[in-house]
Scaffold this active site. Structure first.
Site, mmCIF file in Angstrom:
data_model
loop_
_atom_site.group_PDB
_atom_site.id
_atom_site.type_symbol
_atom_site.label_atom_id
_atom_site.label_comp_id
_atom_site.label_asym_id
_atom_site.label_seq_id
_atom_site.Cartn_x
_atom_site.Cartn_y
_atom_site.Cartn_z
ATOM 1 N N LYS A 1 9.094 55.301 -29.097
ATOM 2 C CA LYS A 1 9.548 55.620 -30.380
ATOM 3 C C LYS A 1 10.494 54.667 -30.709
ATOM 4 O O LYS A 1 11.157 53.712 -29.992
ATOM 5 C CB LYS A 1 10.280 57.093 -30.220
ATOM 6 C CG LYS A 1 11.497 57.198 -30.863
ATOM 7 C CD LYS A 1 11.935 58.597 -30.774
ATOM 8 C CE LYS A 1 13.466 58.545 -30.674
ATOM 9 N NZ LYS A 1 14.311 59.521 -31.687
ATOM 10 N N LYS B 1 17.722 59.931 -22.038
ATOM 11 C CA LYS B 1 19.040 59.067 -22.524
ATOM 12 C C LYS B 1 20.082 58.929 -21.170
ATOM 13 O O LYS B 1 20.502 57.817 -21.161
ATOM 14 C CB LYS B 1 19.851 59.757 -23.607
ATOM 15 C CG LYS B 1 18.948 59.761 -24.940
ATOM 16 C CD LYS B 1 20.158 59.899 -26.128
ATOM 17 C CE LYS B 1 19.240 59.590 -27.266
ATOM 18 N NZ LYS B 1 19.759 59.652 -28.566
ATOM 19 N N LYS C 1 17.076 53.132 -32.608
ATOM 20 C CA LYS C 1 18.228 52.260 -32.649
ATOM 21 C C LYS C 1 18.721 51.454 -31.525
ATOM 22 O O LYS C 1 19.212 50.544 -31.484
ATOM 23 C CB LYS C 1 19.500 53.040 -33.144
ATOM 24 C CG LYS C 1 19.304 53.693 -34.496
ATOM 25 C CD LYS C 1 20.478 54.627 -34.800
ATOM 26 C CE LYS C 1 20.433 55.710 -35.710
ATOM 27 N NZ LYS C 1 20.630 57.093 -35.389
#
Ligand code: AQP
Length: 342
Positions: free
Chosen positions: A194, A111, A197
């Site tokens: 994956k 992230k 969102k």
């Protein structure tokens, strides 16, 4: 009865991965466990959230729980920031967990990416808050997608270190519950990453509130390969796609896995039926199935989101019930740590 804690971040745009990897399991688990399902808004703000959108997204996740079939009477549904004990226990865990442990967390690396120095301290300490969420209720089991396994290991380490540091047997060592055949739903555009969102492409995911047309279009455009579907003999002895075959045809495996998960059937059964099918035909079947399964849930989510007062009342009541469990546990933690409460 064993207790479960799990949560979803209100970061907007819930998708099929959140449904198959988490929310659908929440419904099944309510029959056998005492379940606490949280909308983890404190986690969401580890990256910047627009305040108005955060409120709307908190209601969206709540609506998704309810629309999927989570019963707010049997389970506790609430948003994390309404129960201040989460942040308080997280602070204590910030002082228990070691920097080295957090440095190993792959999700932070993914992230934060190249901008590690600019990532929030909250994003780095996120797993400590997750540990607090779980241990605040002495939850024994945590249903998670397999991307969260590492964070759960850390929760176990924190519980163990706290117990050792203070010479107590206070926090349970919780177990992961990795359920269902689609624990990791991949992007429709790239079978190696994956479904998420935050993927910039809307075509990478099917949103839980997508209309039939959008679902059909996204599945039609989903990346595949020119080969037909193999028969069940392509599966390994465990009934799963072997690693090398998955590596060779990641997108095909992803669509197959999604189909099996939505149909609640084994990969062998699906391949037995679809052997030799071209993806153009398989995609039509997948679209029909996805619309049949997600359509009613998406419609109910929209109905609930149009009734914010009703949703807010469920969260408020859930927060009261959560607080009633969390408060005495945190009081005991204060006593163990030695905080004076005259
Ligand atoms: N692709 C996925 N396949 C299976 N399960 C998934 N989950 C998320 N993506 C998939 C599971 O959904 C639960 C809630 O996720 P979250 O919103 O709390 O956090 P996340 O895993 O970071 O979700 P996203 O959608 O991938 O968001 P971004 O893009 O913000 O990172 C978890 O149980 C998770 O395992």
């Amino acid at each position: 009865m064993n207790r479960i804690f799990s949560g979803v971040q209100p970061t907007g745009g819930l998708h099929l991965g959140n449904y198959l990897g988490a929310i659908r399991n929440f419904v099944t688990l309510q029959d056998s466990y005492h379940c606490i399902y949280c909308v983890v808004d404190l986690h969401a703000v580890t990256t910047w959230q627009d305040p108005a959108a955060l409120k709307a997204n908190t209601r969206e996740v709540t609506a998704a729980y309810l629309a999927a079939g989570v019963d707010p009477e049997r389970c506790i549904i609430f948003n994390q920031s309404q129960v201040g004990e989460h942040a308080e226990l997280a602070w204590i865990f910030n002082c228990v967990a070691r920097m080295g442990w957090l440095n190993r967390m792959t999700q932070f690396k993914e992230k934060a990416g190249k901008h590690r120095e600019n990532a929030s301290v909250g994003l780095f300490a996120y797993p400590n808050l997750m540990a607090a969420d779980i241990l605040l209720y002495k939850a024994t089991h945590v249903p998670v997608g397999d991307d969260q396994k590492q964070h759960l290991e850390l929760t176990r380490d924190i519980a163990q270190k706290f117990n050792n540091d203070f010479g107590v047997d206070f926090f349970p060592i919780c177990e992961p519950l990795i359920l269902g055949s689609a624990t990791r739903v991949m992007s429709l555009r790239d079978g190696k990453s994956k479904m998420s969102k935050s993927d910039p492409s809307d075509y990478s995911r099917i949103a839980m509130t997508d209309e039939a047309d959008a679902i059909a279009q996204k599945i039609r455009k989903a990346k595949t390969d020119p080969d037909p579907l193999p028969g069940p003999e392509a599966l390994g002895p465990d009934g799963e796609v072997p690693e090398d075959a998955r590596g060779a045809r990641p997108e095909a495996c992803n669509l197959l896995g999604i189909y099996a998960a939505l149909a609640e059937r084994s990969l062998a059964e699906v391949l037995g039926e679809q052997e030799g099918a071209q993806f153009s035909r398989f995609k039509e079947d997948l679209t029909e199935l996805a619309v049949a399964k997600l359509g009613p849930i998406g419609a109910e989510m929209k109905r609930l989101m149009a009734e914010p007062d009703h949703v807010d009342a469920i969260l408020r009541r859930g927060a009261e019930r959560a607080h009633a469990i969390a408060h005495p546990i945190l009081d005991e933690v204060h006593e163990i740590v030695g905080f004076l409460r005259p």
